[in-house]
Design a protein around this motif. Structure first.
Motif, PDB file in Angstrom:
ATOM      1  N   UNK A 257       0.835  -1.203   0.000  1.00  0.00           N
ATOM      2  CA  UNK A 257       0.000   0.000   0.000  1.00  0.00           C
ATOM      3  C   UNK A 257       0.869   1.252   0.000  1.00  0.00           C
ATOM      4  N   UNK A 258       2.010   1.183   0.675  1.00  0.00           N
ATOM      5  CA  UNK A 258       2.925   2.331   0.691  1.00  0.00           C
ATOM      6  C   UNK A 258       3.422   2.641  -0.719  1.00  0.00           C
ATOM      7  N   UNK A 259       3.761   1.594  -1.484  1.00  0.00           N
ATOM      8  CA  UNK A 259       4.208   1.777  -2.869  1.00  0.00           C
ATOM      9  C   UNK A 259       3.086   2.356  -3.734  1.00  0.00           C
ATOM     10  N   UNK A 260       1.856   1.906  -3.467  1.00  0.00           N
ATOM     11  CA  UNK A 260       0.713   2.454  -4.215  1.00  0.00           C
ATOM     12  C   UNK A 260       0.542   3.941  -3.920  1.00  0.00           C
ATOM     13  N   UNK A 261       0.755   4.309  -2.656  1.00  0.00           N
ATOM     14  CA  UNK A 261       0.652   5.718  -2.271  1.00  0.00           C
ATOM     15  C   UNK A 261       1.754   6.539  -2.934  1.00  0.00           C
ATOM     16  N   UNK A 262       2.982   5.999  -2.959  1.00  0.00           N
ATOM     17  CA  UNK A 262       4.111   6.679  -3.615  1.00  0.00           C
ATOM     18  C   UNK A 262       3.807   6.862  -5.102  1.00  0.00           C
ATOM     19  N   UNK A 263       3.280   5.803  -5.726  1.00  0.00           N
ATOM     20  CA  UNK A 263       2.959   5.869  -7.157  1.00  0.00           C
ATOM     21  C   UNK A 263       1.906   6.939  -7.438  1.00  0.00           C
ATOM     22  N   UNK A 264       0.928   7.074  -6.537  1.00  0.00           N
ATOM     23  CA  UNK A 264      -0.123   8.081  -6.738  1.00  0.00           C
ATOM     24  C   UNK A 264       0.433   9.491  -6.594  1.00  0.00           C
ATOM     25  N   UNK A 265       1.267   9.700  -5.578  1.00  0.00           N
ATOM     26  CA  UNK A 265       1.896  11.016  -5.402  1.00  0.00           C
ATOM     27  C   UNK A 265       2.771  11.331  -6.616  1.00  0.00           C
ATOM     28  N   UNK A 266       3.509  10.326  -7.103  1.00  0.00           N
ATOM     29  CA  UNK A 266       4.354  10.495  -8.291  1.00  0.00           C
ATOM     30  C   UNK A 266       3.522  10.920  -9.494  1.00  0.00           C
ATOM     31  N   UNK A 267       2.414  10.211  -9.723  1.00  0.00           N
ATOM     32  CA  UNK A 267       1.546  10.537 -10.860  1.00  0.00           C
ATOM     33  C   UNK A 267       0.951  11.932 -10.722  1.00  0.00           C
ATOM     34  N   UNK A 268       0.533  12.269  -9.495  1.00  0.00           N
ATOM     35  CA  UNK A 268      -0.055  13.583  -9.236  1.00  0.00           C
ATOM     36  C   UNK A 268       0.913  14.698  -9.599  1.00  0.00           C
ATOM     37  N   UNK A 269       2.132  14.613  -9.056  1.00  0.00           N
ATOM     38  CA  UNK A 269       3.118  15.668  -9.273  1.00  0.00           C
ATOM     39  C   UNK A 269       3.655  15.662 -10.702  1.00  0.00           C
ATOM     40  N   UNK A 270       3.753  14.477 -11.308  1.00  0.00           N
ATOM     41  CA  UNK A 270       4.233  14.409 -12.695  1.00  0.00           C
ATOM     42  C   UNK A 270       3.256  15.113 -13.639  1.00  0.00           C
ATOM     43  N   UNK A 271       1.969  14.782 -13.499  1.00  0.00           N
ATOM     44  CA  UNK A 271       0.959  15.400 -14.379  1.00  0.00           C
ATOM     45  C   UNK A 271       0.898  16.904 -14.136  1.00  0.00           C
ATOM     46  N   UNK A 272       0.976  17.285 -12.865  1.00  0.00           N
ATOM     47  CA  UNK A 272       0.997  18.716 -12.552  1.00  0.00           C
ATOM     48  C   UNK A 272       2.220  19.378 -13.181  1.00  0.00           C
ATOM     49  N   UNK A 273       3.373  18.694 -13.127  1.00  0.00           N
ATOM     50  CA  UNK A 273       4.606  19.225 -13.711  1.00  0.00           C
ATOM     51  C   UNK A 273       4.496  19.395 -15.218  1.00  0.00           C
ATOM     52  N   UNK A 274       3.827  18.439 -15.886  1.00  0.00           N
ATOM     53  CA  UNK A 274       3.631  18.535 -17.342  1.00  0.00           C
ATOM     54  C   UNK A 274       2.843  19.795 -17.679  1.00  0.00           C
ATOM     55  N   UNK A 275       1.736  20.012 -16.960  1.00  0.00           N
ATOM     56  CA  UNK A 275       0.907  21.199 -17.222  1.00  0.00           C
ATOM     57  C   UNK A 275       1.633  22.479 -16.816  1.00  0.00           C
ATOM     58  N   UNK A 276       2.430  22.402 -15.745  1.00  0.00           N
ATOM     59  CA  UNK A 276       3.181  23.582 -15.311  1.00  0.00           C
ATOM     60  C   UNK A 276       4.206  23.982 -16.359  1.00  0.00           C
ATOM     61  N   UNK A 277       4.956  23.009 -16.882  1.00  0.00           N
ATOM     62  CA  UNK A 277       5.955  23.302 -17.914  1.00  0.00           C
ATOM     63  C   UNK A 277       5.282  23.806 -19.195  1.00  0.00           C
ATOM     64  N   UNK A 278       4.146  23.195 -19.538  1.00  0.00           N
ATOM     65  CA  UNK A 278       3.419  23.655 -20.728  1.00  0.00           C
ATOM     66  C   UNK A 278       2.975  25.103 -20.551  1.00  0.00           C
ATOM     67  N   UNK A 279       2.432  25.406 -19.366  1.00  0.00           N
ATOM     68  CA  UNK A 279       1.982  26.773 -19.085  1.00  0.00           C
ATOM     69  C   UNK A 279       3.123  27.770 -19.099  1.00  0.00           C
ATOM     70  N   UNK A 280       4.267  27.377 -18.523  1.00  0.00           N
ATOM     71  CA  UNK A 280       5.427  28.275 -18.472  1.00  0.00           C
ATOM     72  C   UNK A 280       5.978  28.540 -19.874  1.00  0.00           C
ATOM     73  N   UNK A 281       6.039  27.485 -20.699  1.00  0.00           N
ATOM     74  CA  UNK A 281       6.559  27.661 -22.058  1.00  0.00           C
ATOM     75  C   UNK A 281       5.612  28.491 -22.918  1.00  0.00           C
ATOM     76  N   UNK A 282       4.312  28.254 -22.756  1.00  0.00           N
ATOM     77  CA  UNK A 282       3.345  29.067 -23.507  1.00  0.00           C
ATOM     78  C   UNK A 282       3.408  30.512 -23.038  1.00  0.00           C
ATOM     79  N   UNK A 283       3.518  30.695 -21.709  1.00  0.00           N
ATOM     80  CA  UNK A 283       3.633  32.053 -21.167  1.00  0.00           C
ATOM     81  C   UNK A 283       4.864  32.767 -21.682  1.00  0.00           C
ATOM     82  N   UNK A 284       5.962  32.015 -21.781  1.00  0.00           N
ATOM     83  CA  UNK A 284       7.203  32.599 -22.308  1.00  0.00           C
ATOM     84  C   UNK A 284       7.034  32.957 -23.778  1.00  0.00           C
ATOM     85  N   UNK A 285       6.304  32.099 -24.513  1.00  0.00           N
ATOM     86  CA  UNK A 285       6.042  32.383 -25.917  1.00  0.00           C
ATOM     87  C   UNK A 285       5.196  33.642 -26.094  1.00  0.00           C
TER      88      UNK A 285
END
Length: 296
Positions: A23-51
């Motif tokens: 269950x601990x690994x499942x929790x780690x995987x969920x936090x990883x997915x959460x922050x990864x997806x957020x990071x994808x949108x954050x980088x997309x937003x930052x690059x578009x903003x820079x553009x």
């Protein structure tokens, strides 16, 4: 807080993580997915903003002049434009210069414009107006659209508005997905802590009975949640860094003028943001799940 107490909290937390490792690994995987997806949108937003910023810094207008404009009208118009607030540069372009510049843009296909030399040149004479801020484009368009000697006015405002709209959409979609995934992370981390507490409910009850404070009981579980959050943050940062670096190298090699944010931004800035987010998610999940177990 004494060192021996801190050691007790840490040992207890890591033992619990190992006992409930699935269950601990499942929790780690969920936090990883959460922050990864957020990071994808954050980088997309930052690059578009820079553009958007890059386009805005180069935004310019063209004031096209009538063929029959008089010298007095041209001089009066130029004088007004040079005194206009919001204009940082003004350049006069003749029909011949416009054609030459158009040829340069064709890059090797200049022969397509050979029939437009001399009197056959359809391009108008114009003023190239460089603005300090994009919002001045609308004001100047309204003011000079019907000025004597002016045929038409062109600007990049529609392009800027479209890019800004895309940037805002990316930000809102990213924020919505992040909120949903945080809720899922809290649920999983909370369940991990609940299972641990449930298996030790008698021990918790005894500790409460002999006078242990809520925080003395709570700390090992909070540390457990923090560890899950930090590990998830580090894993998501590593995955995001290599994925973005791969994309960055491919885009920059294909587009010479690309101005994307460097991959180093992921581990120099986003890593610490992710770790802080992971700690907050883990701590919140632990504290929320412990509430009813500490009521004796």
């Amino acid at each position: 807080m004494r060192i021996s107490t801190i050691k007790y909290f840490l040992n207890d937390a890591f033992k619990s993580l190992w006992r409930n490792r699935t269950i601990s690994l499942a929790s780690v995987a969920t936090v990883t997915a959460t922050l990864f997806i957020f990071g994808v949108f954050l980088l997309a937003g930052l690059n578009i903003g820079k553009g958007v910023e890059d386009v805005e810094s180069k935004v310019e207008m063209r004031i096209y002049l009538n063929e029959d404009i008089t010298i007095d009208q041209k001089n009066a118009l130029e004088k007004q434009l040079r005194e206009e607030p919001g204009i940082k540069g003004l350049e006069f372009e003749t029909k011949e210069q416009a054609l030459e510049n158009f040829k340069k843009e064709l890059k090797g296909k200049e022969y397509l414009l050979e029939s437009y030399e001399g009197k056959a040149n359809p391009l108008p004479t114009s003023y190239i107006v460089k603005l300090t801020e994009p919002q001045f484009a609308e004001v100047i368009t309204e003011k000079y659209a019907k000025a004597p000697g002016v045929e038409d006015i062109g600007n990049d405002q529609d392009l800027i508005n479209q890019i800004s709209s895309i940037a805002n959409t990316v930000k809102w979609v990213g924020a919505a997905i992040f909120v949903v995934l945080i809720a899922v992370s809290l649920f999983l981390i909370g369940n991990t802590i609940k299972i641990t507490v449930f298996s030790r409910r008698r021990e918790v009850g005894i500790m409460k009975f002999v006078g242990a404070t809520d925080w003395f009981i709570r700390w090992p579980f909070v540390i457990e949640g923090i560890v899950i959050g930090i590990v998830g943050a580090i894993v998501s940062t590593v995955i995001l860094y290599f994925a973005y670096k791969y994309l960055y190298l491919n885009v920059t090699s294909a587009l010479i003028t690309s101005q994307l944010i460097a991959p180093s931004y992921v581990y120099t800035t986003m890593l610490w943001e992710f770790i802080l987010s992971g700690i907050l998610i883990g701590t919140a999940g632990s504290i929320i799940s412990l509430r009813k177990f500490l009521v004796v």
